[in-house]
Design an enzyme around this catalytic site. Structure first.
Site, PDB file in Angstrom:
ATOM      1  N   LYS A 187       3.888   3.270   6.075  1.00 35.29           N
ATOM      2  CA  LYS A 187       5.318   3.021   5.848  1.00 35.29           C
ATOM      3  C   LYS A 187       5.713   3.428   4.420  1.00 35.29           C
ATOM      4  O   LYS A 187       6.694   4.134   4.220  1.00 35.29           O
ATOM      5  CB  LYS A 187       5.642   1.531   6.062  1.00 35.29           C
ATOM      6  CG  LYS A 187       5.261   0.994   7.434  1.00 35.29           C
ATOM      7  CD  LYS A 187       5.613  -0.463   7.610  1.00 35.29           C
ATOM      8  CE  LYS A 187       4.836  -1.433   6.744  1.00 35.29           C
ATOM      9  NZ  LYS A 187       3.397  -1.547   7.058  1.00 35.29           N
ATOM     10  N   ARG A 194      10.312  -8.491   9.350  1.00 37.42           N
ATOM     11  CA  ARG A 194       8.992  -8.767   9.900  1.00 37.42           C
ATOM     12  C   ARG A 194       9.021  -9.912  10.900  1.00 37.42           C
ATOM     13  O   ARG A 194       7.985 -10.247  11.473  1.00 37.42           O
ATOM     14  CB  ARG A 194       8.046  -9.160   8.758  1.00 37.42           C
ATOM     15  CG  ARG A 194       7.221  -8.006   8.226  1.00 37.42           C
ATOM     16  CD  ARG A 194       6.447  -8.540   7.042  1.00 37.42           C
ATOM     17  NE  ARG A 194       5.183  -7.885   6.858  1.00 37.42           N
ATOM     18  CZ  ARG A 194       4.982  -6.924   5.951  1.00 37.42           C
ATOM     19  NH1 ARG A 194       5.952  -6.506   5.194  1.00 37.42           N
ATOM     20  NH2 ARG A 194       3.783  -6.408   5.811  1.00 37.42           N
ATOM     21  N   ARG A 197      -8.203   2.096  -0.497  1.00 39.28           N
ATOM     22  CA  ARG A 197      -7.149   2.669  -1.345  1.00 39.28           C
ATOM     23  C   ARG A 197      -7.099   2.025  -2.739  1.00 39.28           C
ATOM     24  O   ARG A 197      -7.422   0.867  -2.906  1.00 39.28           O
ATOM     25  CB  ARG A 197      -5.783   2.564  -0.658  1.00 39.28           C
ATOM     26  CG  ARG A 197      -5.185   1.217  -0.679  1.00 39.28           C
ATOM     27  CD  ARG A 197      -3.786   1.235  -0.083  1.00 39.28           C
ATOM     28  NE  ARG A 197      -3.412  -0.118   0.285  1.00 39.28           N
ATOM     29  CZ  ARG A 197      -2.293  -0.436   0.892  1.00 39.28           C
ATOM     30  NH1 ARG A 197      -1.438   0.491   1.243  1.00 39.28           N
ATOM     31  NH2 ARG A 197      -2.026  -1.690   1.184  1.00 39.28           N
ATOM     32  N   ARG A 212      -5.008  -3.558  -4.735  1.00 43.66           N
ATOM     33  CA  ARG A 212      -4.227  -4.745  -4.380  1.00 43.66           C
ATOM     34  C   ARG A 212      -5.164  -5.891  -4.002  1.00 43.66           C
ATOM     35  O   ARG A 212      -6.151  -5.680  -3.293  1.00 43.66           O
ATOM     36  CB  ARG A 212      -3.312  -4.423  -3.182  1.00 43.66           C
ATOM     37  CG  ARG A 212      -1.998  -3.836  -3.626  1.00 43.66           C
ATOM     38  CD  ARG A 212      -1.124  -3.354  -2.517  1.00 43.66           C
ATOM     39  NE  ARG A 212      -0.992  -4.210  -1.347  1.00 43.66           N
ATOM     40  CZ  ARG A 212      -0.222  -3.916  -0.310  1.00 43.66           C
ATOM     41  NH1 ARG A 212       0.488  -2.796  -0.307  1.00 43.66           N
ATOM     42  NH2 ARG A 212      -0.142  -4.710   0.728  1.00 43.66           N
ATOM     43  N   ARG A 242      -3.417  -9.928   8.049  1.00 44.33           N
ATOM     44  CA  ARG A 242      -2.120  -9.227   8.005  1.00 44.33           C
ATOM     45  C   ARG A 242      -1.844  -8.552   9.342  1.00 44.33           C
ATOM     46  O   ARG A 242      -0.705  -8.545   9.827  1.00 44.33           O
ATOM     47  CB  ARG A 242      -2.118  -8.196   6.866  1.00 44.33           C
ATOM     48  CG  ARG A 242      -1.980  -8.842   5.491  1.00 44.33           C
ATOM     49  CD  ARG A 242      -2.518  -7.984   4.349  1.00 44.33           C
ATOM     50  NE  ARG A 242      -1.853  -6.725   4.194  1.00 44.33           N
ATOM     51  CZ  ARG A 242      -2.339  -5.711   3.458  1.00 44.33           C
ATOM     52  NH1 ARG A 242      -3.490  -5.837   2.819  1.00 44.33           N
ATOM     53  NH2 ARG A 242      -1.677  -4.588   3.360  1.00 44.33           N
TER      54      ARG A 242
HETATM   55  P1  AP5 Z   1       0.734   3.052   3.027  1.00 47.67           P
HETATM   56  O1  AP5 Z   1       1.788   4.082   3.057  1.00 47.67           O
HETATM   57  O2  AP5 Z   1       0.534   2.250   1.789  1.00 47.67           O
HETATM   58  O3  AP5 Z   1       0.894   2.097   4.286  1.00 47.67           O
HETATM   59  P2  AP5 Z   1       1.862   0.860   4.487  1.00 47.67           P
HETATM   60  O4  AP5 Z   1       2.195   0.824   5.936  1.00 47.67           O
HETATM   61  O5  AP5 Z   1       2.984   0.906   3.506  1.00 47.67           O
HETATM   62  O6  AP5 Z   1       0.826  -0.280   4.142  1.00 47.67           O
HETATM   63  P3  AP5 Z   1       0.953  -1.592   3.311  1.00 47.67           P
HETATM   64  O7  AP5 Z   1      -0.456  -2.124   3.164  1.00 47.67           O
HETATM   65  O8  AP5 Z   1       1.706  -1.401   2.039  1.00 47.67           O
HETATM   66  O9  AP5 Z   1       1.766  -2.445   4.297  1.00 47.67           O
HETATM   67  P4  AP5 Z   1       1.861  -3.946   4.455  1.00 47.67           P
HETATM   68  O10 AP5 Z   1       2.906  -4.006   5.470  1.00 47.67           O
HETATM   69  O11 AP5 Z   1       0.630  -4.691   4.747  1.00 47.67           O
HETATM   70  O12 AP5 Z   1       2.175  -4.403   2.964  1.00 47.67           O
HETATM   71  P5  AP5 Z   1       3.481  -4.905   2.260  1.00 47.67           P
HETATM   72  O13 AP5 Z   1       3.406  -4.472   0.865  1.00 47.67           O
HETATM   73  O14 AP5 Z   1       4.695  -4.595   3.057  1.00 47.67           O
HETATM   74  O15 AP5 Z   1      -0.651   3.777   3.411  1.00 47.67           O
HETATM   75  C1  AP5 Z   1      -1.880   3.083   3.402  1.00 47.67           C
HETATM   76  C2  AP5 Z   1      -3.007   4.031   2.964  1.00 47.67           C
HETATM   77  O16 AP5 Z   1      -3.167   5.068   3.931  1.00 47.67           O
HETATM   78  C3  AP5 Z   1      -2.735   4.763   1.644  1.00 47.67           C
HETATM   79  O17 AP5 Z   1      -3.986   4.905   0.979  1.00 47.67           O
HETATM   80  C4  AP5 Z   1      -2.184   6.123   2.065  1.00 47.67           C
HETATM   81  O18 AP5 Z   1      -2.418   7.124   1.101  1.00 47.67           O
HETATM   82  C5  AP5 Z   1      -2.913   6.370   3.367  1.00 47.67           C
HETATM   83  N1  AP5 Z   1      -2.150   7.071   4.373  1.00 47.67           N
HETATM   84  C6  AP5 Z   1      -0.829   6.905   4.687  1.00 47.67           C
HETATM   85  N2  AP5 Z   1      -0.474   7.697   5.717  1.00 47.67           N
HETATM   86  C7  AP5 Z   1      -1.607   8.370   6.080  1.00 47.67           C
HETATM   87  C8  AP5 Z   1      -1.899   9.347   7.097  1.00 47.67           C
HETATM   88  N3  AP5 Z   1      -0.970   9.769   7.960  1.00 47.67           N
HETATM   89  N4  AP5 Z   1      -3.168   9.810   7.188  1.00 47.67           N
HETATM   90  C9  AP5 Z   1      -4.135   9.376   6.317  1.00 47.67           C
HETATM   91  N5  AP5 Z   1      -3.927   8.467   5.324  1.00 47.67           N
HETATM   92  C10 AP5 Z   1      -2.676   7.987   5.219  1.00 47.67           C
HETATM   93  O19 AP5 Z   1       3.306  -6.506   2.353  1.00 47.67           O
HETATM   94  C11 AP5 Z   1       2.288  -7.178   1.630  1.00 47.67           C
HETATM   95  C12 AP5 Z   1       2.444  -8.679   1.812  1.00 47.67           C
HETATM   96  O20 AP5 Z   1       3.721  -9.106   1.284  1.00 47.67           O
HETATM   97  C13 AP5 Z   1       2.457  -9.172   3.268  1.00 47.67           C
HETATM   98  O21 AP5 Z   1       1.162  -9.368   3.768  1.00 47.67           O
HETATM   99  C14 AP5 Z   1       3.254 -10.489   3.130  1.00 47.67           C
HETATM  100  O22 AP5 Z   1       2.470 -11.505   2.600  1.00 47.67           O
HETATM  101  C15 AP5 Z   1       4.321 -10.124   2.090  1.00 47.67           C
HETATM  102  N6  AP5 Z   1       5.541  -9.586   2.695  1.00 47.67           N
HETATM  103  C16 AP5 Z   1       6.051  -8.334   2.520  1.00 47.67           C
HETATM  104  N7  AP5 Z   1       7.196  -8.176   3.211  1.00 47.67           N
HETATM  105  C17 AP5 Z   1       7.410  -9.358   3.862  1.00 47.67           C
HETATM  106  C18 AP5 Z   1       8.400  -9.803   4.779  1.00 47.67           C
HETATM  107  N8  AP5 Z   1       9.416  -8.992   5.162  1.00 47.67           N
HETATM  108  N9  AP5 Z   1       8.296 -11.057   5.265  1.00 47.67           N
HETATM  109  C19 AP5 Z   1       7.302 -11.881   4.881  1.00 47.67           C
HETATM  110  N10 AP5 Z   1       6.308 -11.511   4.039  1.00 47.67           N
HETATM  111  C20 AP5 Z   1       6.366 -10.263   3.532  1.00 47.67           C
END
Ligand code: AP5
Length: 237
Positions: free
Chosen positions: A34, A108, A147, A181, A192
């Protein structure tokens, strides 16, 4: 239309002046890509990325009251309260007025989806697309646990998939400090993912009923995923 954008207008987008404004949701489990795809849309289309994960990490780093509440919840891989994240989106939404937003990691839960309807509706906006990144969760565990980023400029790297060209030196800014992270360990990643299955995937029907959902193959290369997303956003209906 005056000097409009190079991509066609979809019927459910909002057009203000000569600017077509898309408000899109990227939906997918942790590591689905994402953030990677949101960054590309920022660069290519001038949209604004609204990542609740990034907002919460900034709050934790700054030690704000929100950050103090969120820290342990995030480290456990659980969801922060709907009230906190909806308020964060509300605070940042006006910055995307006239440009369009990419909602990355929000909504979410069903409650957050409803809050977003109200927040956008108050501003004469609505969700134009929900793009679901379809992925293999086991492969994602490796993606996430490997990562790391440059501590200075945030450039992304991966233990196996993308090491810096010169060892311990960022390709982009030349600095030598990197970070991971705290929630990128296997146990937290699995929590997660379970949270995604239990609370986030069930909001899809809310958008499917309105014909807003498109699925892309999130296991393809970054460029191929980007091309699939472009094809969806550029489609004239
Ligand atoms: P990346 O692009 O970072 O993936 P992502 O989907 O953004 O993953 P996140 O880990 O950031 O998502 P998340 O939803 O767990 O975390 P968030 O910060 O929202 O890619 C991942 C890796 O793969 C990278 O190394 C990239 O280079 C690689 N990659 C990407 N695309 C690729 C491809 N096509 N092929 C190969 N490699 C690829 O949330 C973190 C925490 O915050 C949650 O657990 C929760 O506690 C809290 N939180 C956040 N938002 C909310 C909400 N709305 N409600 C409640 N709690 C929340």
């Amino acid at each position: 239309m005056l000097d409009g954008p190079s991509w066609p207008i979809k019927s459910d987008t909002v057009e203000r002046g000569s600017v077509v404004v898309l408000d899109i949701i990227l939906l997918g489990p942790p590591g689905a890509g994402k953030g990677t795809q949101a960054q590309r849309l920022v660069e290519n289309r001038g949209m604004v990325q609204l990542s609740t994960g990034d907002m919460l990490r900034a709050a934790v780093k700054a030690g704000t009251p929100v950050g103090l509440k969120a820290k342990a919840v995030m480290e456990a891989g659980e969801l922060v309260s709907d009230a906190i994240v909806s308020a964060l989106i509300g605070e940042h939404l006006d910055g995307s007025q006239g440009k369009g937003a990419i909602f990355d990691g929000f909504p979410r839960t069903q409650h957050q989806a409803e809050a977003l309807e109200l927040l956008l509706g108050d501003r004469g906006r609505h969700v134009s697309h929900v793009i679901e990144l379809d992925v293999d969760e086991e492969a994602l565990v490796e993606r996430i646990t490997g990562r790391f980023t440059c501590a200075t400029c945030g450039a992304p790297y991966h233990d196996r998939l993308k090491q810096p060209k010169v060892q311990d030196t960022c390709d982009q800014c030349g600095e030598h400090e990197f970070k991971r992270r705290p929630d990128d360990n296997e146990q937290t990643v699995r929590t997660r993912m379970a949270e995604y299955r239990a609370k986030t995937a069930p909001i899809l029907p809310f958008y499917e009923e309105r014909g807003l959902v498109s699925r892309v193959d999130g296991m393809a290369s970054v460029e191929q995923v980007a091309a699939q997303i472009d094809a969806i956003l550029d489609k004239r209906t």
